[in-house]
Design a protein around this motif. Structure first.
Motif, PDB file in Angstrom:
ATOM      1  N   ARG A   1     -68.449  47.588  22.464  1.00  0.00           N
ATOM      2  CA  ARG A   1     -68.111  48.962  22.082  1.00  0.00           C
ATOM      3  C   ARG A   1     -67.653  49.764  23.298  1.00  0.00           C
ATOM      4  NH1 ARG A   1     -72.803  51.562  18.827  1.00  0.00           N
ATOM      5  NH2 ARG A   1     -73.808  51.228  20.810  1.00  0.00           N
ATOM      6  N   GLU A   2     -68.183  49.423  24.472  1.00  0.00           N
ATOM      7  CA  GLU A   2     -67.805  50.099  25.719  1.00  0.00           C
ATOM      8  C   GLU A   2     -66.610  49.421  26.391  1.00  0.00           C
ATOM      9  OE1 GLU A   2     -71.341  50.162  28.107  1.00  0.00           O
ATOM     10  OE2 GLU A   2     -72.526  51.050  26.489  1.00  0.00           O
ATOM     11  N   GLY A   3     -66.074  48.387  25.754  1.00  0.00           N
ATOM     12  CA  GLY A   3     -64.917  47.688  26.305  1.00  0.00           C
ATOM     13  C   GLY A   3     -65.229  46.847  27.533  1.00  0.00           C
ATOM     14  N   LYS A   4     -66.454  46.364  27.635  1.00  0.00           N
ATOM     15  CA  LYS A   4     -66.881  45.630  28.821  1.00  0.00           C
ATOM     16  C   LYS A   4     -66.933  44.118  28.632  1.00  0.00           C
ATOM     17  CE  LYS A   4     -69.553  49.437  30.710  1.00  0.00           C
ATOM     18  NZ  LYS A   4     -70.856  49.881  31.195  1.00  0.00           N
ATOM     19  N   VAL A   5     -66.514  43.626  27.475  1.00  0.00           N
ATOM     20  CA  VAL A   5     -66.622  42.200  27.214  1.00  0.00           C
ATOM     21  C   VAL A   5     -65.297  41.682  26.644  1.00  0.00           C
ATOM     22  CG1 VAL A   5     -67.939  40.418  26.007  1.00  0.00           C
ATOM     23  CG2 VAL A   5     -69.063  42.539  26.649  1.00  0.00           C
ATOM     24  N   PRO A   6     -64.680  40.703  27.309  1.00  0.00           N
ATOM     25  CA  PRO A   6     -63.435  40.135  26.780  1.00  0.00           C
ATOM     26  C   PRO A   6     -63.663  39.429  25.440  1.00  0.00           C
ATOM     27  CG  PRO A   6     -63.947  39.250  28.979  1.00  0.00           C
ATOM     28  CD  PRO A   6     -65.090  40.100  28.563  1.00  0.00           C
ATOM     29  N   GLY A   7     -62.639  39.418  24.590  1.00  0.00           N
ATOM     30  CA  GLY A   7     -62.736  38.865  23.239  1.00  0.00           C
ATOM     31  C   GLY A   7     -63.213  37.436  23.161  1.00  0.00           C
ATOM     32  N   LYS A   8     -62.641  36.550  23.966  1.00  0.00           N
ATOM     33  CA  LYS A   8     -63.049  35.137  23.910  1.00  0.00           C
ATOM     34  C   LYS A   8     -64.504  34.969  24.337  1.00  0.00           C
ATOM     35  CE  LYS A   8     -59.440  33.014  22.440  1.00  0.00           C
ATOM     36  NZ  LYS A   8     -59.454  32.377  21.147  1.00  0.00           N
ATOM     37  N   TYR A   9     -64.936  35.747  25.311  1.00  0.00           N
ATOM     38  CA  TYR A   9     -66.326  35.665  25.767  1.00  0.00           C
ATOM     39  C   TYR A   9     -67.267  36.090  24.643  1.00  0.00           C
ATOM     40  CZ  TYR A   9     -70.536  36.293  28.512  1.00  0.00           C
ATOM     41  OH  TYR A   9     -71.821  36.206  28.980  1.00  0.00           O
ATOM     42  N   GLN A  10     -66.882  37.114  23.893  1.00  0.00           N
ATOM     43  CA  GLN A  10     -67.694  37.564  22.756  1.00  0.00           C
ATOM     44  C   GLN A  10     -67.904  36.420  21.770  1.00  0.00           C
ATOM     45  OE1 GLN A  10     -65.845  40.890  20.795  1.00  0.00           O
ATOM     46  NE2 GLN A  10     -65.270  41.798  22.747  1.00  0.00           N
ATOM     47  N   GLN A  11     -66.813  35.719  21.487  1.00  0.00           N
ATOM     48  CA  GLN A  11     -66.885  34.618  20.534  1.00  0.00           C
ATOM     49  C   GLN A  11     -67.815  33.509  21.029  1.00  0.00           C
ATOM     50  OE1 GLN A  11     -62.942  33.307  19.411  1.00  0.00           O
ATOM     51  NE2 GLN A  11     -62.229  35.418  19.179  1.00  0.00           N
ATOM     52  N   VAL A  12     -67.716  33.199  22.314  1.00  0.00           N
ATOM     53  CA  VAL A  12     -68.551  32.133  22.888  1.00  0.00           C
ATOM     54  C   VAL A  12     -70.029  32.520  22.835  1.00  0.00           C
ATOM     55  CG1 VAL A  12     -69.109  30.907  25.034  1.00  0.00           C
ATOM     56  CG2 VAL A  12     -66.717  31.198  24.349  1.00  0.00           C
ATOM     57  N   VAL A  13     -70.333  33.739  23.227  1.00  0.00           N
ATOM     58  CA  VAL A  13     -71.735  34.185  23.222  1.00  0.00           C
ATOM     59  C   VAL A  13     -72.289  34.209  21.801  1.00  0.00           C
ATOM     60  CG1 VAL A  13     -73.277  36.138  23.691  1.00  0.00           C
ATOM     61  CG2 VAL A  13     -71.553  35.477  25.381  1.00  0.00           C
ATOM     62  N   ALA A  14     -71.512  34.725  20.869  1.00  0.00           N
ATOM     63  CA  ALA A  14     -71.967  34.779  19.476  1.00  0.00           C
ATOM     64  C   ALA A  14     -72.194  33.371  18.934  1.00  0.00           C
ATOM     65  CB  ALA A  14     -70.950  35.525  18.617  1.00  0.00           C
ATOM     66  N   GLN A  15     -71.275  32.462  19.220  1.00  0.00           N
ATOM     67  CA  GLN A  15     -71.410  31.070  18.758  1.00  0.00           C
ATOM     68  C   GLN A  15     -72.626  30.402  19.396  1.00  0.00           C
ATOM     69  OE1 GLN A  15     -69.255  29.297  16.603  1.00  0.00           O
ATOM     70  NE2 GLN A  15     -70.819  27.714  16.662  1.00  0.00           N
ATOM     71  N   ASP A  16     -72.809  30.607  20.696  1.00  0.00           N
ATOM     72  CA  ASP A  16     -73.951  29.992  21.391  1.00  0.00           C
ATOM     73  C   ASP A  16     -75.279  30.513  20.847  1.00  0.00           C
ATOM     74  OD1 ASP A  16     -72.206  28.511  22.926  1.00  0.00           O
ATOM     75  OD2 ASP A  16     -72.509  29.674  24.768  1.00  0.00           O
ATOM     76  N   SER A  17     -75.355  31.805  20.589  1.00  0.00           N
ATOM     77  CA  SER A  17     -76.599  32.381  20.056  1.00  0.00           C
ATOM     78  C   SER A  17     -76.889  31.848  18.660  1.00  0.00           C
ATOM     79  CB  SER A  17     -76.515  33.906  20.039  1.00  0.00           C
ATOM     80  OG  SER A  17     -76.534  34.403  21.350  1.00  0.00           O
ATOM     81  N   GLU A  18     -75.862  31.773  17.848  1.00  0.00           N
ATOM     82  CA  GLU A  18     -76.026  31.235  16.497  1.00  0.00           C
ATOM     83  C   GLU A  18     -76.494  29.772  16.560  1.00  0.00           C
ATOM     84  OE1 GLU A  18     -73.352  30.661  12.440  1.00  0.00           O
ATOM     85  OE2 GLU A  18     -72.384  31.325  14.280  1.00  0.00           O
ATOM     86  N   SER A  19     -75.888  28.987  17.440  1.00  0.00           N
ATOM     87  CA  SER A  19     -76.278  27.579  17.592  1.00  0.00           C
ATOM     88  C   SER A  19     -77.705  27.436  18.102  1.00  0.00           C
ATOM     89  CB  SER A  19     -75.320  26.868  18.549  1.00  0.00           C
ATOM     90  OG  SER A  19     -74.022  26.827  18.005  1.00  0.00           O
ATOM     91  N   ALA A  20     -78.091  28.297  19.035  1.00  0.00           N
ATOM     92  CA  ALA A  20     -79.445  28.239  19.590  1.00  0.00           C
ATOM     93  C   ALA A  20     -80.490  28.526  18.514  1.00  0.00           C
ATOM     94  CB  ALA A  20     -79.594  29.218  20.760  1.00  0.00           C
ATOM     95  N   VAL A  21     -80.219  29.489  17.662  1.00  0.00           N
ATOM     96  CA  VAL A  21     -81.156  29.792  16.576  1.00  0.00           C
ATOM     97  C   VAL A  21     -81.209  28.621  15.600  1.00  0.00           C
ATOM     98  CG1 VAL A  21     -81.570  31.288  14.573  1.00  0.00           C
ATOM     99  CG2 VAL A  21     -81.052  32.290  16.799  1.00  0.00           C
TER     100      VAL A  21
END
Length: 150
Positions: free
Chosen positions: A59-79
């Protein structure tokens, strides 16, 4: 005297026993199981908090789009991995209600993380505020359940 057929039969029997034992669910005692449930809830809450932070930073524009996808995917996989590991533990009968509560909360978190990942990949920023609220709610429920197990 051992014949090759007897040796092979013995090895085959040993292999079957090992494979069956490896597939059987673990049956920890009440205290160990409770500790594992607590840890699974904390691990899941941590992943939910990570994704929540990710959306706030986006929301603050501090995270690149591809990085967002990787983090979201990794968190989902970890759960998912946490759910698989914990779900393979056999609770004692007195822990059945807690088992249902813990696995239900973890499933809710997993479903929500999937929704967040989908929104991120679709770049559906309009969905982020509502998802942030839901992430906060799920994180609070996970933390409360973990505290109840102390």
């Amino acid at each position: 005297m051992r014949t090759p057929a007897r040796v092979l039969a013995g090895l085959g029997t040993a292999l079957v026993v090992i494979l069956v034992a490896a597939c059987a669910p673990q049956s920890p005692d009440h205290s160990s199981w409770t500790d594992q449930a607590h840890q699974a809830l904390e691990d899941t809450a941590s992943q939910v908090a990570t994704v929540s932070l990710l959306l706030r930073l986006e929301r603050e524009g501090k995270v690149p789009g591809k990085y967002q996808q990787v983090v979201a995917q990794d968190s989902e996989s970890a759960v998912g991995a946490t759910m698989a590991k914990f779900g393979g533990e056999q609770p004692e009968p007195r822990d059945d209600t807690t088992y249902r509560r813990v696995t239900g909360l973890m499933s809710d978190a997993s479903d929500l993380l999937s929704e967040v990942r989908i929104a991120i990949v679709r770049r559906d920023a309009a969905a982020y505020p509502k998802l942030l609220d839901r992430l906060g709610d799920v994180e609070n429920r996970l933390n409360a359940a973990a505290e109840d197990l102390r």
